[in-house]
Motif scaffolding. Structure first.
Motif, mmCIF file in Angstrom:
data_model
loop_
_atom_site.group_PDB
_atom_site.id
_atom_site.type_symbol
_atom_site.label_atom_id
_atom_site.label_comp_id
_atom_site.label_asym_id
_atom_site.label_seq_id
_atom_site.Cartn_x
_atom_site.Cartn_y
_atom_site.Cartn_z
ATOM 1 N N ASP A 94 79.318 -20.406 3.645
ATOM 2 C CA ASP A 94 80.016 -20.954 4.807
ATOM 3 C C ASP A 94 80.622 -19.890 5.712
ATOM 4 N N GLY A 95 80.398 -18.603 5.412
ATOM 5 C CA GLY A 95 80.871 -17.606 6.357
ATOM 6 C C GLY A 95 81.214 -16.266 5.751
ATOM 7 N N VAL A 96 81.277 -15.263 6.631
ATOM 8 C CA VAL A 96 81.579 -13.881 6.267
ATOM 9 C C VAL A 96 83.031 -13.594 6.603
ATOM 10 N N ASP A 97 83.748 -12.909 5.692
ATOM 11 C CA ASP A 97 85.150 -12.623 5.985
ATOM 12 C C ASP A 97 85.252 -11.481 7.005
ATOM 13 N N ASP A 172 69.487 -18.430 14.498
ATOM 14 C CA ASP A 172 70.024 -19.717 14.052
ATOM 15 C C ASP A 172 70.145 -19.717 12.529
ATOM 16 N N LEU A 173 71.360 -19.552 12.030
ATOM 17 C CA LEU A 173 71.576 -19.477 10.591
ATOM 18 C C LEU A 173 71.211 -20.785 9.893
ATOM 19 N N ALA A 174 71.475 -21.925 10.551
ATOM 20 C CA ALA A 174 71.133 -23.222 9.958
ATOM 21 C C ALA A 174 69.620 -23.345 9.788
ATOM 22 N N GLN A 175 68.857 -22.846 10.760
ATOM 23 C CA GLN A 175 67.401 -22.875 10.642
ATOM 24 C C GLN A 175 66.936 -21.963 9.511
ATOM 25 N N GLN A 176 67.557 -20.797 9.385
ATOM 26 C CA GLN A 176 67.223 -19.916 8.266
ATOM 27 C C GLN A 176 67.419 -20.643 6.940
ATOM 28 N N ILE A 242 73.521 -13.191 2.566
ATOM 29 C CA ILE A 242 73.236 -11.826 2.138
ATOM 30 C C ILE A 242 73.106 -10.987 3.401
ATOM 31 N N ASN A 243 74.058 -10.097 3.604
ATOM 32 C CA ASN A 243 74.124 -9.304 4.839
ATOM 33 C C ASN A 243 74.079 -10.215 6.063
ATOM 34 N N GLY A 244 74.772 -11.332 5.972
ATOM 35 C CA GLY A 244 74.912 -12.236 7.099
ATOM 36 C C GLY A 244 73.751 -13.176 7.326
ATOM 37 N N ALA A 245 72.713 -13.124 6.482
ATOM 38 C CA ALA A 245 71.541 -13.997 6.626
ATOM 39 C C ALA A 245 71.434 -14.913 5.419
ATOM 40 N N ALA A 246 70.674 -16.002 5.574
ATOM 41 C CA ALA A 246 70.523 -16.969 4.494
ATOM 42 C C ALA A 246 69.860 -16.324 3.276
ATOM 43 N N GLY A 247 70.480 -16.514 2.124
ATOM 44 C CA GLY A 247 69.944 -15.990 0.885
ATOM 45 C C GLY A 247 70.508 -16.768 -0.273
ATOM 46 N N VAL A 248 70.286 -16.301 -1.482
ATOM 47 C CA VAL A 248 70.799 -17.005 -2.655
ATOM 48 C C VAL A 248 71.251 -16.012 -3.711
ATOM 49 N N VAL A 249 72.176 -16.477 -4.531
ATOM 50 C CA VAL A 249 72.529 -15.806 -5.776
ATOM 51 C C VAL A 249 72.040 -16.713 -6.898
ATOM 52 N N VAL A 250 71.336 -16.129 -7.857
ATOM 53 C CA VAL A 250 70.783 -16.896 -8.966
ATOM 54 C C VAL A 250 71.557 -16.556 -10.230
ATOM 55 N N LEU A 286 80.792 -10.910 -6.873
ATOM 56 C CA LEU A 286 80.053 -12.143 -6.575
ATOM 57 C C LEU A 286 80.905 -13.377 -6.849
ATOM 58 N N SER A 287 82.204 -13.187 -7.009
ATOM 59 C CA SER A 287 83.078 -14.298 -7.377
ATOM 60 C C SER A 287 83.123 -15.393 -6.305
ATOM 61 N N ALA A 288 82.875 -15.012 -5.059
ATOM 62 C CA ALA A 288 82.983 -15.983 -3.969
ATOM 63 C C ALA A 288 81.855 -17.004 -3.990
ATOM 64 N N VAL A 289 80.765 -16.716 -4.732
ATOM 65 C CA VAL A 289 79.631 -17.647 -4.746
ATOM 66 C C VAL A 289 79.405 -18.250 -6.114
ATOM 67 N N GLY A 290 80.250 -17.967 -7.078
ATOM 68 C CA GLY A 290 80.078 -18.575 -8.402
ATOM 69 C C GLY A 290 80.616 -17.691 -9.486
ATOM 70 N N ASP A 291 80.707 -18.245 -10.703
ATOM 71 C CA ASP A 291 81.175 -17.451 -11.827
ATOM 72 C C ASP A 291 80.269 -17.690 -13.012
#
Length: 291
Positions: A94-97, A172-176, A242-250, A286-291
């Motif tokens: 939902d955003g970059v600090d 467009d981040l939503a499109q990404q 990830i660096n401001g673009a759509a990505g995932v942490v697995v 990586l605490s901001a996206v899960g534990d």
């Protein structure tokens, strides 16, 4: 306010820019912090009253420290073709600090940093300082002990490589995010052709597992051929930037992490950069996206 406290306050005003310079130069968050700290130590030993342009002076110092680190890294690298994934900057979906925004200004995506990793130290310094931070060639030339004309040529050569190899993501981040979600949905459902359809025909997948273990795949059907692997990952995927673009942490069942950065251009995935090196992942917050 004593001299040291006042000098530190002035230094802190420049820290965001210095971190941004060092991160682009080194592709390493920890080494970037070390380079900035070294700049502070050198400033603290200097008579600051003799420095007319403190920001320029500090940028030059950080550039010199980074150049030395890059040259040392070159001598240690046994295989010149060894793939080294830059450290990703991971943020919640939902955003970059604000601190990360300063670090990632000018859309410094992971795909761009991957290309910067292929440049020689002198080329990288010339390109980063001039093209990204508007440092005059005369100042960069002094760092490299070359003429301004030769330094200009270094930057030009690096610029051509970056323009030819670093894809620019859709704004467009939503499109990404829709494209990345479609990628994992197709993988989960075993829809091979649907997976191919969200990939650019010339998509590149790079994976860095550390200790010299890397994978490089080219082409939509080749990359889609890993669909079974993607399907296994799908239940453990957590959206992230990830660096401001759509990505995932697995996060796997065994609590092992991996990071997947996607570059989406014209509605298709043109690059996938994967970091699975456990040592480097353990050093990231990586605490901001899960534990």
């Amino acid at each position: 306010m004593d001299r040291s406290a006042g000098l530190l306050q002035r230094f802190e005003e420049h820290r965001p820019r210095l971190r941004a310079v060092a991160y682009r130069m080194l592709g390493s968050l920890s080494e970037a912090e070390d380079a900035v700290q070294e700049a502070w130590l050198r400033l603290d030993r200097t008579d600051a009253s003799t420095v007319e342009n403190l920001g320029g002076w500090l940028t030059t110092v950080v550039g010199r420290v980074c150049l030395n680190l890059l040259r040392a890294r070159e001598t240690r690298r046994e295989d010149p073709l060894e793939l080294r994934m830059p450290d990703p900057v991971v943020s919640p979906a939902d955003g970059v600090d604000p601190e990360q925004e300063a670090l990632l200004a000018d859309s410094v995506g992971l795909a761009l940093l991957v290309v910067l990793e292929t440049l020689g130290p002198a080329e990288r310094l010339a390109f980063v300082l001039h093209d990204m931070f508007a440092v005059p060639f005369e100042e960069i030339a002094a760092l490299l002990e070359r003429s301004p004309a030769a330094t200009r040529q270094l930057a030009s050569r690096a610029r051509r490589r970056v323009q030819g190899q670093a894809p620019v993501p859709d704004p467009d981040l939503a499109q990404q995010r829709r494209v990345v979600d479609a990628f994992f949905a197709a993988a989960r459902d075993g829809e091979f052709e649907a997976l191919v359809s969200v990939l650019d025909p010339d998509v590149v997948l790079r994976s860095d597992a550390g200790t010299g273990i890397s994978v490089l795949l080219n082409g939509a059907r080749t990359v889609a051929g890993q669909a079974v692997l993607y399907a296994k990952l799908a239940p453990f995927v957590r959206p992230a930037l990830i660096n401001g673009a759509a990505g995932v942490v697995v996060i796997g069942e065994d609590r092992r992490w991996s990071i997947m950065a996607f570059t989406v251009t014209d509605g298709r995935i043109v690059a996938i950069n994967v970091l699975t090196d456990p040592e480097r992942l353990a050093a990231l917050d990586l605490s901001a996206v899960g534990d």
